[in-house]
Design an enzyme around this catalytic site. Sequence first.
Site, PDB file in Angstrom:
ATOM      1  CE  LYS A  78      -3.866   2.076   2.597  1.00 19.31           C
ATOM      2  NZ  LYS A  78      -4.676   2.055   3.842  1.00 19.31           N
ATOM      3  CB  SER A 158      -8.070   4.030   2.840  1.00 17.32           C
ATOM      4  OG  SER A 158      -7.202   3.382   3.752  1.00 17.32           O
ATOM      5  CB  SER A 182      -8.376   1.306   5.796  1.00 19.22           C
ATOM      6  OG  SER A 182      -9.023   2.523   5.577  1.00 19.22           O
TER       7      SER A 182
HETATM    8  N1  GLN Z   1     -13.058   4.922   6.327  1.00 21.83           N
HETATM    9  C1  GLN Z   1     -12.439   5.365   7.543  1.00 21.83           C
HETATM   10  C2  GLN Z   1     -11.989   6.802   7.409  1.00 21.83           C
HETATM   11  O1  GLN Z   1     -12.127   7.348   6.356  1.00 21.83           O
HETATM   12  C3  GLN Z   1     -11.316   4.465   7.915  1.00 21.83           C
HETATM   13  C4  GLN Z   1     -10.123   4.629   7.085  1.00 21.83           C
HETATM   14  C5  GLN Z   1      -8.967   3.815   7.525  1.00 21.83           C
HETATM   15  O2  GLN Z   1      -9.131   2.813   8.212  1.00 21.83           O
HETATM   16  N2  GLN Z   1      -7.782   4.257   7.155  1.00 21.83           N
HETATM   17  O3  GLN Z   1     -11.503   7.382   8.345  1.00 21.83           O
END
Ligand code: GLN
Length: 491
Positions: A78, A158, A182
């Site tokens: 990632k 994400s 995410s």
């Molecule tokens: N969707 C959540 C956010 O936007 C979690 C994102 C994540 O786990 N990095 O904060």
Amino acid sequence: MAELTSLTISDARDGLKKKSFSAAELADAHLAAMEKARALNAYVLETPERAHAMAKASDARIAAGKAGPLEGIPIAVKDMFCTEGVRSTAGSRILKNFIPAYESTVTANLWRDGAVMLGKTNNDEFAMGSSNETSHFGPVISPWRRKGANTPLVPGGSSGGSAAAVAANLALGATGTDTGGSIRQPAAFTGTVGMKPTYGRCSRWGIVAFASSLDQAGPFTRTVRDAAILLRAMSGHDPKDTTSVDRAVPNYEAAIGKSIKGMKIGIPKEYRLDGMPAEIETLWRRGADWLKAAGAEIIDVSLPHTKYALPAYYIVAPAEASSNLARYDGVRYGLRVAGRDITDMYQKTRAEGFGPEVRRRVMIGTYVLSAGYYDAYYLRAQKVRTLIKKDFEDCFNAGVHAMLTPATPSAAFGVGEKGQADPVEMYLNDVFTVTVNMAGLPGISVPAGLDGQGLPLGLQLIGRPFDEEMLFSLGEAIEQAAGRFIPQKWW
Ligand code: GLN
């Protein structure tokens, strides 16, 4: 023999050991598949030279009888992980040309164990999002489609690029980061396995910081066994991250196939949401039946503060983000937009370098931390966080070994379908996952079935701190019952 790109990590490991194929052949098969799959936009950077060099070194070590635990296994990373000499952007324009001079500890651990880097995967900007649509590099398109339709779907986020890469056979495994879901949400959307370990299990050093008290790295794979293999390599104490825990890393793979007889599995009633699709409800019940059939005991439990988790998360996470992102000032990192004076330069750089979702989080974070609002928002959210943690502790202290919940409140949605008018619509994707980050617990999402439209759905298991082994044992029991889910190739 199966195509090299459709092997599991454990099969590839055996094949390399038996010299059925070489690490170079395995890397080449993946690089070729990646080239053909560019329409998915899963990778923001392919690193074929590095892959070739690393695979060659792996083949030499295999020949010399010095193979590491992940020797020759091709992995995607990632773009939140800094990789030395390889562009690392966090999906942001502000880091578009950032080439780190250092390697994150998690990726260094993978290379130490012999893994081969294929490239860097797309993600929501600074990991803020649930659909991979906030990335500066554009959305990732899921390898999954609804039955009889070709509407482009999101892979979740994400870590959307990592999830799509693993689901589409563009890597045998991938790294992700999970601050509020995410890893687990995109895993559920793509029919892959995703694990967020206990806070402190993996070092955060060299991972671009979003919300430091919640961020944790973890693996994406196509099987639960592979997740266990990958997590073992990623984990471990690191003096460079004071929140990483000095605790021996178990051989997680030994938990695969271990009996789950007599294990007490909690079904938290607060996760039964109004308006949740019937299919999710059915999946959840079926999951509980599978675990019961394997000898576990299913009990109803209550986590009374669950409904406050999402609002509290959307205070804590932006607060920490606003502080972490203060470093992108046009002086030390990445983009600089010239201005009249230094303040004007800061403002222009940040306004042009950050996308709308990141700007929103910085504004929310700054607001909840500001004098006069700190007690009402930030401090209160921290108190709620303690209560959420205590809810879990009470259940675990009463003998519950793990919880079973849905991973997401729905299957994947179409690109552009959600969160356009109201960002909260997007945030709601994380209702079942944020609690786990707030409490610092381990959580795994395991593919458990397909919905009526043919899209994958996942179940989440939440464990006691540092009991990832329990989640691997239970997760594999679900996998055995549910089978595996593979998208039809259209790209
Ligand atoms: N969707 C959540 C956010 O936007 C979690 C994102 C994540 O786990 N990095 O904060």
